[in-house]
Design a protein around this motif. Sequence first.
Motif, PDB file in Angstrom:
ATOM      1  N   ILE A 119       0.836  -1.201   0.000  1.00  0.00           N
ATOM      2  CA  ILE A 119       0.000   0.000   0.000  1.00  0.00           C
ATOM      3  C   ILE A 119       0.874   1.256   0.000  1.00  0.00           C
ATOM      4  N   PHE A 120       1.940   1.241   0.792  1.00  0.00           N
ATOM      5  CA  PHE A 120       2.850   2.394   0.842  1.00  0.00           C
ATOM      6  C   PHE A 120       3.483   2.638  -0.532  1.00  0.00           C
ATOM      7  N   THR A 121       3.934   1.553  -1.186  1.00  0.00           N
ATOM      8  CA  THR A 121       4.544   1.693  -2.510  1.00  0.00           C
ATOM      9  C   THR A 121       3.551   2.267  -3.520  1.00  0.00           C
ATOM     10  N   LEU A 122       2.323   1.763  -3.499  1.00  0.00           N
ATOM     11  CA  LEU A 122       1.298   2.268  -4.422  1.00  0.00           C
ATOM     12  C   LEU A 122       1.005   3.742  -4.170  1.00  0.00           C
ATOM     13  N   LEU A 123       0.949   4.152  -2.905  1.00  0.00           N
ATOM     14  CA  LEU A 123       0.701   5.557  -2.584  1.00  0.00           C
ATOM     15  C   LEU A 123       1.841   6.446  -3.086  1.00  0.00           C
ATOM     16  N   MET A 124       3.070   5.985  -2.943  1.00  0.00           N
ATOM     17  CA  MET A 124       4.211   6.758  -3.440  1.00  0.00           C
ATOM     18  C   MET A 124       4.179   6.885  -4.965  1.00  0.00           C
ATOM     19  N   LEU A 125       3.761   5.822  -5.637  1.00  0.00           N
ATOM     20  CA  LEU A 125       3.662   5.875  -7.104  1.00  0.00           C
ATOM     21  C   LEU A 125       2.516   6.794  -7.532  1.00  0.00           C
ATOM     22  N   VAL A 126       1.448   6.847  -6.742  1.00  0.00           N
ATOM     23  CA  VAL A 126       0.351   7.781  -7.038  1.00  0.00           C
ATOM     24  C   VAL A 126       0.839   9.223  -6.914  1.00  0.00           C
ATOM     25  N   ILE A 127       1.636   9.493  -5.886  1.00  0.00           N
ATOM     26  CA  ILE A 127       2.214  10.833  -5.721  1.00  0.00           C
ATOM     27  C   ILE A 127       3.110  11.169  -6.911  1.00  0.00           C
ATOM     28  N   PHE A 128       3.869  10.194  -7.363  1.00  0.00           N
ATOM     29  CA  PHE A 128       4.738  10.383  -8.529  1.00  0.00           C
ATOM     30  C   PHE A 128       3.920  10.753  -9.766  1.00  0.00           C
ATOM     31  N   ARG A 129       2.815  10.026  -9.975  1.00  0.00           N
ATOM     32  CA  ARG A 129       1.981  10.303 -11.142  1.00  0.00           C
ATOM     33  C   ARG A 129       1.260  11.650 -11.013  1.00  0.00           C
ATOM     34  N   LEU A 130       0.862  12.020  -9.797  1.00  0.00           N
ATOM     35  CA  LEU A 130       0.231  13.321  -9.596  1.00  0.00           C
ATOM     36  C   LEU A 130       1.216  14.453  -9.884  1.00  0.00           C
ATOM     37  N   GLY A 131       2.463  14.263  -9.465  1.00  0.00           N
ATOM     38  CA  GLY A 131       3.488  15.272  -9.740  1.00  0.00           C
ATOM     39  C   GLY A 131       3.744  15.453 -11.223  1.00  0.00           C
ATOM     40  N   ASN A 132       3.531  14.384 -11.995  1.00  0.00           N
ATOM     41  CA  ASN A 132       3.708  14.484 -13.442  1.00  0.00           C
ATOM     42  C   ASN A 132       2.671  15.376 -14.098  1.00  0.00           C
ATOM     43  N   ALA A 133       1.622  15.726 -13.366  1.00  0.00           N
ATOM     44  CA  ALA A 133       0.565  16.581 -13.923  1.00  0.00           C
ATOM     45  C   ALA A 133       0.705  18.037 -13.484  1.00  0.00           C
ATOM     46  N   ILE A 134       1.697  18.337 -12.626  1.00  0.00           N
ATOM     47  CA  ILE A 134       1.891  19.712 -12.149  1.00  0.00           C
ATOM     48  C   ILE A 134       2.831  20.441 -13.108  1.00  0.00           C
ATOM     49  N   PRO A 135       2.360  21.478 -13.809  1.00  0.00           N
ATOM     50  CA  PRO A 135       3.206  22.136 -14.816  1.00  0.00           C
ATOM     51  C   PRO A 135       4.254  23.042 -14.197  1.00  0.00           C
ATOM     52  N   VAL A 136       5.316  23.252 -14.941  1.00  0.00           N
ATOM     53  CA  VAL A 136       6.349  24.210 -14.557  1.00  0.00           C
ATOM     54  C   VAL A 136       5.799  25.623 -14.783  1.00  0.00           C
ATOM     55  N   PRO A 137       6.086  26.584 -13.898  1.00  0.00           N
ATOM     56  CA  PRO A 137       5.550  27.943 -14.083  1.00  0.00           C
ATOM     57  C   PRO A 137       6.186  28.672 -15.267  1.00  0.00           C
ATOM     58  N   PHE A 138       5.499  29.699 -15.736  1.00  0.00           N
ATOM     59  CA  PHE A 138       5.962  30.568 -16.815  1.00  0.00           C
ATOM     60  C   PHE A 138       6.170  29.822 -18.131  1.00  0.00           C
ATOM     61  N   VAL A 139       5.216  28.940 -18.459  1.00  0.00           N
ATOM     62  CA  VAL A 139       5.278  28.175 -19.705  1.00  0.00           C
ATOM     63  C   VAL A 139       3.934  28.293 -20.415  1.00  0.00           C
ATOM     64  N   ASP A 140       3.968  28.598 -21.713  1.00  0.00           N
ATOM     65  CA  ASP A 140       2.765  28.671 -22.534  1.00  0.00           C
ATOM     66  C   ASP A 140       2.385  27.263 -22.971  1.00  0.00           C
TER      67      ASP A 140
END
Length: 425
Positions: free
Chosen positions: A19-40
């Motif tokens: 469960i801990f591993t799956l939660l960490m991978l979910v956090i990883f995938r959520l971070g992949n959706a956070i854009p870098v600022p100042f980008v069109d």
Amino acid sequence: MFQTLKNAWKVDEIRKKLIFTLLMLVIFRLGNAIPVPFVDRNVLTQLYQYTEGNLLSFMNLLTGGALGEFTIFAMSIYPYITASIILQLLTIAIPRLEELSKEGEAGQKKIQQYTRIGAVVLGVFQALGISGKLFARAVVAKGFLEQASIIVVLIAGTMFLVWLGDLITEKGIGNGISMLIFAGIISRLPHSFIYWTQGVIQGKINPINAILMLIIVVVVVAGVVIIAEGERRINVQYAKRVVGRKMYGGQATHIPIKVNMGGVMPVIFTSSLLQLPSMLGMLIGGGFGEFVNKYFSPQQNPGIIITNILAVILIILFAFFYTAIQFNTVEYSKNLQQQGGFIPGIRPGRPTSDYMGKISNRITFIGAIALAILYVLPAILSAIFKLPISFGGTAIIIVVGVVLETFKQMESMLLMRHYKGFLNK
């Protein structure tokens, strides 16, 4: 495998790790959706579509789509992996680092600290290449602080993933770094298969070629399993000893030498190093960038030939490198002699060490050649069949290797609790 998962889920300790591993991978995938600022984002989409099918597609696969979307995890953990390679090579060349590596846990912590510092330094150059060259048209930052914030965010994303990987290794299941790469690749495989399916429906891809490539993928998967499970067993005999009224020893056993002791690490390290020329090309640009894109891109000609040759050489070198680290024949020979064991027909001491080293080198060479062939086979056949493929031997070997290693770890945990898993059937 499913039975092993079922048995593992029944054990409270293993279930918590899963469960801990799956939660960490979910956090990883959520971070992949956070854009870098100042980008069109609109310009970014156009740039990615323009570069679809070239080196960016392969790099985007390894980062789980974060590079193409220019998110905070766009560099993934590859600066850390590259820094780790450099530190391990320097450990052989610099006596002080070699001493640290032998000082146990304290020495390893110091080396890890140096590795993180190196990752930050390499991350700065890679972030400059991504924001200043690769996606320069999409960056709308005007002042120095805005541009610097992009670099800081990218480096922070990489170091956060390093911390996340360490957490998975410590409290979860499997190797954290490998699990993050595995999750990134898995997340992009459906996109690749959808692209193939649409190509077949629209007539852009020959159905026969697509079927042949799927068969090749199955063959590569089977080959990876065979290499991972293959081993050479060296017979060992223990001398009989009489202590008081009891007799000890006298039994026969064996030393298992794996065909591929390095697992997926030679492939991960190779793919990381092969990205360096592309990063330098993006950073420097101009004529050098065009030269790198032509001769070091797996989607260009003769780049596909050069990169595959380099990949074969690097995989073989890293396979021997990891075997030397994990299987010290001198220490193994000493321990065997102290415990009263010997290899039939081989004298204890130096002859035993030389004998094990010779067998280890032979079997490692065979395993490394097989691994290198499986690595380059999909890319070569893709070029022959004119079939676009973003994943290749790299992705397949990493995915299959990580799954096997993770299930072996779960199996060992189950065996300690008297469960019977798929490896013993």
